[in-house]
Motif scaffolding. Sequence first.
Motif, PDB file in Angstrom:
ATOM      1  N   PHE A  29      -5.708   7.050   3.862  1.00  0.00           N
ATOM      2  CA  PHE A  29      -6.212   5.726   4.269  1.00  0.00           C
ATOM      3  C   PHE A  29      -5.190   4.847   4.697  1.00  0.00           C
ATOM      4  N   PHE A  30      -3.929   4.755   4.104  1.00  0.00           N
ATOM      5  CA  PHE A  30      -3.110   3.688   4.556  1.00  0.00           C
ATOM      6  C   PHE A  30      -1.992   3.988   5.435  1.00  0.00           C
ATOM      7  N   LEU A  31      -1.649   5.474   5.450  1.00  0.00           N
ATOM      8  CA  LEU A  31      -0.317   5.852   6.401  1.00  0.00           C
ATOM      9  C   LEU A  31      -1.192   6.306   7.698  1.00  0.00           C
ATOM     10  N   GLN A  32      -0.774   5.794   8.603  1.00  0.00           N
ATOM     11  CA  GLN A  32      -1.155   6.320   9.907  1.00  0.00           C
ATOM     12  C   GLN A  32      -0.182   7.454  10.429  1.00  0.00           C
ATOM     13  N   ASP A  33       0.961   7.467  10.112  1.00  0.00           N
ATOM     14  CA  ASP A  33       1.779   8.694  10.572  1.00  0.00           C
ATOM     15  C   ASP A  33       2.048   9.626   9.544  1.00  0.00           C
ATOM     16  N   MET A  34       0.896   9.884   8.482  1.00  0.00           N
ATOM     17  CA  MET A  34       1.061  10.923   7.738  1.00  0.00           C
ATOM     18  C   MET A  34       1.063  12.379   8.262  1.00  0.00           C
ATOM     19  N   PHE A  35       0.577  12.634   9.500  1.00  0.00           N
ATOM     20  CA  PHE A  35       0.474  13.739   9.878  1.00  0.00           C
ATOM     21  C   PHE A  35       1.541  13.928  11.383  1.00  0.00           C
ATOM     22  N   SER A  36       2.383  12.984  11.355  1.00  0.00           N
ATOM     23  CA  SER A  36       3.237  12.736  12.360  1.00  0.00           C
ATOM     24  C   SER A  36       4.354  13.900  12.482  1.00  0.00           C
ATOM     25  N   PRO A  37       4.963  14.355  13.570  1.00  0.00           N
ATOM     26  CA  PRO A  37       6.139  15.133  13.625  1.00  0.00           C
ATOM     27  C   PRO A  37       7.266  14.778  12.689  1.00  0.00           C
ATOM     28  N   GLY A  38       7.500  15.590  11.899  1.00  0.00           N
ATOM     29  CA  GLY A  38       8.585  15.255  10.800  1.00  0.00           C
ATOM     30  C   GLY A  38       8.134  15.043   9.658  1.00  0.00           C
ATOM     31  N   LYS A  39       6.584  14.505   9.610  1.00  0.00           N
ATOM     32  CA  LYS A  39       6.094  14.541   8.123  1.00  0.00           C
ATOM     33  C   LYS A  39       4.813  15.198   7.884  1.00  0.00           C
ATOM     34  N   ALA A  40       4.565  16.050   8.856  1.00  0.00           N
ATOM     35  CA  ALA A  40       3.058  16.847   8.849  1.00  0.00           C
ATOM     36  C   ALA A  40       3.220  17.847   7.459  1.00  0.00           C
ATOM     37  N   HIS A  41       4.452  18.377   7.368  1.00  0.00           N
ATOM     38  CA  HIS A  41       4.792  19.449   6.555  1.00  0.00           C
ATOM     39  C   HIS A  41       4.603  19.004   5.161  1.00  0.00           C
ATOM     40  N   LYS A  42       5.105  17.968   5.006  1.00  0.00           N
ATOM     41  CA  LYS A  42       4.889  17.250   3.622  1.00  0.00           C
ATOM     42  C   LYS A  42       3.443  17.118   3.036  1.00  0.00           C
ATOM     43  N   ALA A  43       2.609  16.699   4.091  1.00  0.00           N
ATOM     44  CA  ALA A  43       1.177  16.416   3.961  1.00  0.00           C
ATOM     45  C   ALA A  43       0.404  17.646   3.591  1.00  0.00           C
ATOM     46  N   GLU A 101       0.951  -1.163  -0.019  1.00  0.00           N
ATOM     47  CA  GLU A 101       0.145  -0.145  -0.026  1.00  0.00           C
ATOM     48  C   GLU A 101       0.865   1.306   0.011  1.00  0.00           C
ATOM     49  N   VAL A 102       2.097   1.081   0.969  1.00  0.00           N
ATOM     50  CA  VAL A 102       2.936   2.439   0.732  1.00  0.00           C
ATOM     51  C   VAL A 102       3.640   2.425  -0.700  1.00  0.00           C
ATOM     52  N   LEU A 103       4.042   1.235  -1.225  1.00  0.00           N
ATOM     53  CA  LEU A 103       4.421   1.297  -2.682  1.00  0.00           C
ATOM     54  C   LEU A 103       3.539   2.113  -3.696  1.00  0.00           C
ATOM     55  N   LEU A 104       2.035   1.760  -3.367  1.00  0.00           N
ATOM     56  CA  LEU A 104       1.035   2.305  -4.305  1.00  0.00           C
ATOM     57  C   LEU A 104       1.066   3.877  -4.021  1.00  0.00           C
ATOM     58  N   HIS A 105       0.997   4.197  -2.883  1.00  0.00           N
ATOM     59  CA  HIS A 105       0.985   5.629  -2.440  1.00  0.00           C
ATOM     60  C   HIS A 105       2.299   6.330  -3.166  1.00  0.00           C
ATOM     61  N   ILE A 106       3.493   5.720  -2.998  1.00  0.00           N
ATOM     62  CA  ILE A 106       4.747   6.565  -3.697  1.00  0.00           C
ATOM     63  C   ILE A 106       4.561   6.573  -5.081  1.00  0.00           C
ATOM     64  N   GLY A 107       4.198   5.387  -5.672  1.00  0.00           N
ATOM     65  CA  GLY A 107       3.838   5.347  -7.138  1.00  0.00           C
ATOM     66  C   GLY A 107       3.050   6.627  -7.645  1.00  0.00           C
ATOM     67  N   LEU A 108       1.972   6.764  -6.901  1.00  0.00           N
ATOM     68  CA  LEU A 108       0.829   7.743  -7.320  1.00  0.00           C
ATOM     69  C   LEU A 108       1.420   9.135  -7.121  1.00  0.00           C
ATOM     70  N   GLY A 109       2.323   9.376  -6.097  1.00  0.00           N
ATOM     71  CA  GLY A 109       2.869  10.447  -5.995  1.00  0.00           C
ATOM     72  C   GLY A 109       3.686  10.954  -6.882  1.00  0.00           C
ATOM     73  N   LEU A 110       4.703   9.774  -7.145  1.00  0.00           N
ATOM     74  CA  LEU A 110       5.739  10.227  -8.358  1.00  0.00           C
ATOM     75  C   LEU A 110       5.060  10.680  -9.517  1.00  0.00           C
ATOM     76  N   MET A 111       4.066   9.882 -10.183  1.00  0.00           N
ATOM     77  CA  MET A 111       3.203   9.982 -11.158  1.00  0.00           C
ATOM     78  C   MET A 111       2.600  11.477 -11.337  1.00  0.00           C
ATOM     79  N   SER A 112       1.895  11.622  -9.911  1.00  0.00           N
ATOM     80  CA  SER A 112       1.002  13.034 -10.045  1.00  0.00           C
ATOM     81  C   SER A 112       2.329  14.051 -10.089  1.00  0.00           C
ATOM     82  N   TYR A 113       3.589  14.142  -9.136  1.00  0.00           N
ATOM     83  CA  TYR A 113       4.545  15.141  -9.256  1.00  0.00           C
ATOM     84  C   TYR A 113       5.201  15.300 -10.771  1.00  0.00           C
TER      85      TYR A 113
END
Length: 254
Positions: free
Chosen positions: A186-200, A113-125
């Motif tokens: 949906f898949f990443l529980q730490d999407m808004f955790s410290p150190g990653k929230a700025h990306k989201a 599921e993380v691979l899917l998320h990363i793949g979609l992110g790379l394609m959209s970017y």
Amino acid sequence: MAFYLLTAFACVHNILNPKQRNGRASVLAALCAMALHGLWLFDIIVLVPGQNLSMLNVASLISLIIAALMTVLVARFKVWLLMPLVYGFAALLLAADWLIPSHYSMYLETRPEVLLHIGLGLMSYSLLAIASLLAILLGFLTHRLKSHKLTNLPSMPPLMTLERYLIRLIFIGVVVLTLSISSGLFFLQDMFSPGKAHKAILTIIAWCVYVGLLWGHHRLGWRGRKVIWASVIGSLLLTLAYFGSRFVREVVLG
């Protein structure tokens, strides 16, 4: 790198000499460059313990995706002026990736599921980065037209056609970006955790910019500078989201 540079020079020759254009040779060189680039990335990203998704590896992978998409789309978009930049930048990132090896291992075989998320992110970017390149080209051509110098540039697409392609590409990119954000929520529980929230947060702000651009274009008739600036700002926000903290962590802090 040699094939990329050869393709860039061939594109410059084709732009300056449209009557002597040899598109087949430039496409063949581009295919060789991208095939070797893909093999190189497969070796350094996949054929290692874990997946080495360092900043330069990811940037090089994105440059390969952009080069591949632009090679497919250039005949339709007729944006030959951008191709030397696309191939030259891919060669530059490939050289940087080779000269400055770095490691950031992720074990994605156990987290599809993380691979899917990363793949979609790379394609959209990649799609929205191409859109920003088209927006910059549109702004350049508009400026040349107002300066009555557009006739000196060969192989130019009609401005209305270029803007229509730009809007369509942004729409497709926003759809893929929406899927990427949704998969992360949906898949990443730490999407808004410290150190990653700025990306989201930056990614969501960029999504809002693009959605506002599309809404303004279709509802309010936005064109020209508003479309160009919104596209470039959205791309810059995504770049900060994807590479900002990793640049500090992997390059500045070492």
